[in-house]
Design a protein around this motif. Structure first.
Motif, PDB file in Angstrom:
ATOM      1  N   GLU A  71       2.897   9.655  -0.111  1.00  0.00           N
ATOM      2  CA  GLU A  71       3.309   8.448   0.242  1.00  0.00           C
ATOM      3  C   GLU A  71       4.584   8.171   1.189  1.00  0.00           C
ATOM      4  OE1 GLU A  71       3.920   4.676   0.793  1.00  0.00           O
ATOM      5  OE2 GLU A  71       2.219   5.399  -0.050  1.00  0.00           O
ATOM      6  N   ALA A  72       5.657   9.013   0.832  1.00  0.00           N
ATOM      7  CA  ALA A  72       6.725   8.817   1.780  1.00  0.00           C
ATOM      8  C   ALA A  72       7.764   9.750   1.514  1.00  0.00           C
ATOM      9  CB  ALA A  72       7.385   7.326   1.441  1.00  0.00           C
ATOM     10  N   SER A  73       8.721   9.894   2.381  1.00  0.00           N
ATOM     11  CA  SER A  73       9.879  10.550   2.062  1.00  0.00           C
ATOM     12  C   SER A  73      11.140   9.746   2.217  1.00  0.00           C
ATOM     13  CB  SER A  73      10.135  11.624   3.331  1.00  0.00           C
ATOM     14  OG  SER A  73       9.169  12.544   3.436  1.00  0.00           O
ATOM     15  N   HIS A  74      11.886   9.906   1.170  1.00  0.00           N
ATOM     16  CA  HIS A  74      13.210   9.007   1.024  1.00  0.00           C
ATOM     17  C   HIS A  74      14.717   9.897   1.201  1.00  0.00           C
ATOM     18  CE1 HIS A  74      10.335   5.780  -0.109  1.00  0.00           C
ATOM     19  NE2 HIS A  74      10.041   6.772  -1.023  1.00  0.00           N
ATOM     20  N   ASP A  75      15.418   9.616   1.758  1.00  0.00           N
ATOM     21  CA  ASP A  75      16.743  10.126   1.729  1.00  0.00           C
ATOM     22  C   ASP A  75      17.581   9.326   0.898  1.00  0.00           C
ATOM     23  OD1 ASP A  75      16.138  12.051   3.598  1.00  0.00           O
ATOM     24  OD2 ASP A  75      16.444  10.671   5.272  1.00  0.00           O
ATOM     25  N   LEU A  76      18.029  10.109  -0.262  1.00  0.00           N
ATOM     26  CA  LEU A  76      18.828   9.493  -1.309  1.00  0.00           C
ATOM     27  C   LEU A  76      20.235   9.901  -1.326  1.00  0.00           C
ATOM     28  CD1 LEU A  76      16.033   9.652  -4.162  1.00  0.00           C
ATOM     29  CD2 LEU A  76      16.823   7.815  -3.135  1.00  0.00           C
ATOM     30  N   GLY A  77      21.222   8.927  -1.552  1.00  0.00           N
ATOM     31  CA  GLY A  77      22.529   9.503  -1.699  1.00  0.00           C
ATOM     32  C   GLY A  77      22.694  10.008  -3.085  1.00  0.00           C
ATOM     33  N   PRO A  78      23.977  10.468  -3.426  1.00  0.00           N
ATOM     34  CA  PRO A  78      24.174  10.861  -4.573  1.00  0.00           C
ATOM     35  C   PRO A  78      24.035   9.750  -5.809  1.00  0.00           C
ATOM     36  CG  PRO A  78      26.037  11.037  -3.068  1.00  0.00           C
ATOM     37  CD  PRO A  78      25.228  10.607  -2.454  1.00  0.00           C
ATOM     38  N   ALA A  79      23.769  10.241  -7.065  1.00  0.00           N
ATOM     39  CA  ALA A  79      23.746   9.132  -8.162  1.00  0.00           C
ATOM     40  C   ALA A  79      24.588   8.266  -8.097  1.00  0.00           C
ATOM     41  CB  ALA A  79      23.692  10.018  -9.453  1.00  0.00           C
ATOM     42  N   PRO A  80      24.011   6.926  -8.230  1.00  0.00           N
ATOM     43  CA  PRO A  80      22.674   6.475  -8.896  1.00  0.00           C
ATOM     44  C   PRO A  80      22.117   5.721  -7.624  1.00  0.00           C
ATOM     45  CG  PRO A  80      24.440   4.867  -9.526  1.00  0.00           C
ATOM     46  CD  PRO A  80      25.013   5.835  -8.676  1.00  0.00           C
ATOM     47  N   ASP A  81      21.908   6.308  -6.536  1.00  0.00           N
ATOM     48  CA  ASP A  81      21.192   5.964  -5.325  1.00  0.00           C
ATOM     49  C   ASP A  81      19.662   5.751  -5.804  1.00  0.00           C
ATOM     50  OD1 ASP A  81      20.709   4.591  -3.018  1.00  0.00           O
ATOM     51  OD2 ASP A  81      20.908   6.610  -1.861  1.00  0.00           O
ATOM     52  N   SER A  82      19.007   4.563  -5.659  1.00  0.00           N
ATOM     53  CA  SER A  82      17.692   4.422  -5.654  1.00  0.00           C
ATOM     54  C   SER A  82      17.044   4.002  -4.606  1.00  0.00           C
ATOM     55  CB  SER A  82      17.281   3.442  -6.905  1.00  0.00           C
ATOM     56  OG  SER A  82      17.748   2.468  -6.824  1.00  0.00           O
ATOM     57  N   VAL A  83      15.439   3.978  -4.429  1.00  0.00           N
ATOM     58  CA  VAL A  83      14.811   3.389  -3.133  1.00  0.00           C
ATOM     59  C   VAL A  83      13.454   2.824  -4.028  1.00  0.00           C
ATOM     60  CG1 VAL A  83      13.758   5.334  -2.593  1.00  0.00           C
ATOM     61  CG2 VAL A  83      13.933   3.558  -1.023  1.00  0.00           C
ATOM     62  N   ALA A  84      13.006   1.713  -3.537  1.00  0.00           N
ATOM     63  CA  ALA A  84      11.843   1.145  -4.012  1.00  0.00           C
ATOM     64  C   ALA A  84      10.761   1.000  -2.796  1.00  0.00           C
ATOM     65  CB  ALA A  84      12.102  -0.301  -4.532  1.00  0.00           C
ATOM     66  N   GLY A  85       9.453   1.362  -3.185  1.00  0.00           N
ATOM     67  CA  GLY A  85       8.508   1.196  -2.349  1.00  0.00           C
ATOM     68  C   GLY A  85       7.195   0.796  -3.036  1.00  0.00           C
ATOM     69  N   SER A  86       6.261   0.889  -2.131  1.00  0.00           N
ATOM     70  CA  SER A  86       5.083   0.484  -2.505  1.00  0.00           C
ATOM     71  C   SER A  86       3.688   0.798  -1.578  1.00  0.00           C
ATOM     72  CB  SER A  86       4.702  -1.209  -2.878  1.00  0.00           C
ATOM     73  OG  SER A  86       4.817  -1.754  -1.568  1.00  0.00           O
ATOM     74  N   PHE A  87       2.470   1.177  -2.291  1.00  0.00           N
ATOM     75  CA  PHE A  87       1.337   1.493  -1.533  1.00  0.00           C
ATOM     76  C   PHE A  87       0.395   1.054  -2.107  1.00  0.00           C
ATOM     77  CE2 PHE A  87       2.399   4.799  -4.431  1.00  0.00           C
ATOM     78  CZ  PHE A  87       1.329   5.171  -5.156  1.00  0.00           C
ATOM     79  N   SER A  88      -0.898   0.896  -1.364  1.00  0.00           N
ATOM     80  CA  SER A  88      -2.231   0.421  -1.774  1.00  0.00           C
ATOM     81  C   SER A  88      -2.870   1.695  -2.196  1.00  0.00           C
ATOM     82  CB  SER A  88      -2.874  -0.530  -0.799  1.00  0.00           C
ATOM     83  OG  SER A  88      -2.059  -1.847  -0.698  1.00  0.00           O
ATOM     84  N   LEU A  89      -3.870   1.681  -3.249  1.00  0.00           N
ATOM     85  CA  LEU A  89      -4.563   2.632  -3.240  1.00  0.00           C
ATOM     86  C   LEU A  89      -5.751   2.539  -2.228  1.00  0.00           C
ATOM     87  CD1 LEU A  89      -4.460   3.091  -7.173  1.00  0.00           C
ATOM     88  CD2 LEU A  89      -3.674   4.666  -5.301  1.00  0.00           C
ATOM     89  N   PRO A  90      -6.673   3.768  -1.738  1.00  0.00           N
ATOM     90  CA  PRO A  90      -7.531   3.590  -0.752  1.00  0.00           C
ATOM     91  C   PRO A  90      -8.962   2.955  -1.499  1.00  0.00           C
ATOM     92  CG  PRO A  90      -7.280   5.831  -1.496  1.00  0.00           C
ATOM     93  CD  PRO A  90      -6.331   4.952  -2.440  1.00  0.00           C
ATOM     94  N   PHE A  91      -8.990   2.848  -2.737  1.00  0.00           N
ATOM     95  CA  PHE A  91     -10.373   2.081  -3.317  1.00  0.00           C
ATOM     96  C   PHE A  91      -9.872   1.459  -4.624  1.00  0.00           C
ATOM     97  CE2 PHE A  91     -11.763   6.282  -1.437  1.00  0.00           C
ATOM     98  CZ  PHE A  91     -12.502   5.649  -0.580  1.00  0.00           C
ATOM     99  N   ALA A  92     -10.743   0.668  -5.063  1.00  0.00           N
ATOM    100  CA  ALA A  92     -10.285  -0.355  -6.204  1.00  0.00           C
ATOM    101  C   ALA A  92     -10.894  -0.010  -7.550  1.00  0.00           C
ATOM    102  CB  ALA A  92     -10.911  -1.855  -6.139  1.00  0.00           C
ATOM    103  N   TRP A  93     -11.589   1.084  -7.507  1.00  0.00           N
ATOM    104  CA  TRP A  93     -12.033   1.566  -8.814  1.00  0.00           C
ATOM    105  C   TRP A  93     -11.414   2.811  -9.765  1.00  0.00           C
ATOM    106  CZ3 TRP A  93     -15.039   3.093  -4.298  1.00  0.00           C
ATOM    107  CH2 TRP A  93     -14.870   4.369  -4.171  1.00  0.00           C
ATOM    108  N   TYR A  94     -10.170   2.929  -9.193  1.00  0.00           N
ATOM    109  CA  TYR A  94      -9.336   4.033  -9.880  1.00  0.00           C
ATOM    110  C   TYR A  94      -8.734   3.058 -11.312  1.00  0.00           C
ATOM    111  CZ  TYR A  94      -9.043   6.396  -5.623  1.00  0.00           C
ATOM    112  OH  TYR A  94      -9.342   7.100  -4.374  1.00  0.00           O
ATOM    113  N   ALA A  95      -8.707   4.044 -12.497  1.00  0.00           N
ATOM    114  CA  ALA A  95      -8.256   3.525 -13.631  1.00  0.00           C
ATOM    115  C   ALA A  95      -6.649   3.562 -14.036  1.00  0.00           C
ATOM    116  CB  ALA A  95      -8.987   3.910 -14.718  1.00  0.00           C
ATOM    117  N   THR A  96      -6.300   4.876 -13.434  1.00  0.00           N
ATOM    118  CA  THR A  96      -4.733   5.227 -13.410  1.00  0.00           C
ATOM    119  C   THR A  96      -4.472   5.930 -12.113  1.00  0.00           C
ATOM    120  OG1 THR A  96      -5.336   7.415 -14.475  1.00  0.00           O
ATOM    121  CG2 THR A  96      -5.033   5.739 -16.172  1.00  0.00           C
ATOM    122  N   VAL A  97      -2.990   5.894 -12.122  1.00  0.00           N
ATOM    123  CA  VAL A  97      -2.304   6.551 -11.063  1.00  0.00           C
ATOM    124  C   VAL A  97      -0.970   7.121 -11.604  1.00  0.00           C
ATOM    125  CG1 VAL A  97      -1.266   4.502 -10.246  1.00  0.00           C
ATOM    126  CG2 VAL A  97      -1.564   6.519  -8.679  1.00  0.00           C
TER     127      VAL A  97
END
Length: 179
Positions: A71-97
């Motif tokens: 998906e991606a690479s993220h540069d995180l600072g010291p705790a409690p740094d966080s980053v949010a992201g999103s992606f679409s799966l390539p097909f609609a029939w998956y049950a879990t990820v």
């Protein structure tokens, strides 16, 4: 066969030690999939650094334990740094990820943490139809207008059209209702 090779490479890249962590996890990842875009499930995730050292982390995923994606690479600072992201799966029939995050720390430690296998949004299901909206017509009451021409009662001087004799020779009250 190609999938197996890729999974082996991913395991080797993570050091194969994700299950053997004895200290608190250095990274945390959470994920949800509750909507679709263009007919495909969207996965939203958050990666959080829980360690006092900055790090670069790679996010990747495995759907239905068989299909993967980087998906991606993220540069995180010291705790409690966080980053949010999103992606679409390539097909609609998956049950879990499952969303994974892997990092190589400055002390040489390689760690991987994962979200649990989460259910994927059902993009094949018809969109919920909202119930019909009923607008009630406002009820109106016809206004009543009363006209009093004076009834002539009084002290003999009369008021209105009472002829001044105090015996009520005035005009009767008229009521008009609209509607």
């Amino acid at each position: 066969m190609r999938r197996l090779v890729v999974l082996v490479i991913l395991l080797l890249a993570t050091g194969g030690t994700a299950a053997a962590q004895t200290e608190p996890p250095r990274l945390a990842v959470t994920a949800t999939s509750d909507h679709c875009a263009g007919g495909l499930p969207v996965v939203d995730y958050t990666v959080t650094n829980q360690w006092p050292t900055a790090v670069s982390a790679q996010t990747w995923w495995v759907a239905d334990a068989s299909v993967y994606g980087i998906e991606a690479s993220h540069d995180l600072g010291p705790a409690p740094d966080s980053v949010a992201g999103s992606f679409s799966l390539p097909f609609a029939w998956y049950a879990t990820v499952t969303v994974y995050v892997t990092a190589t720390w400055p002390d040489g430690e390689v760690t991987t943490n994962a979200s649990w296998a989460i259910p994927v949004a059902d993009c094949a299901a018809p969109a919920p139809v909202p119930p019909p909206t009923t607008i009630a017509e406002p009820t109106t009451t016809a206004p009543t207008t009363t006209i009093d021409d004076g009834n002539g009662n009084g002290n003999g001087n009369g008021n209105g059209n009472g002829n001044g004799n105090g015996n009520g020779n005035g005009h009767a009250t008229t009521t008009i209702e609209a509607g």
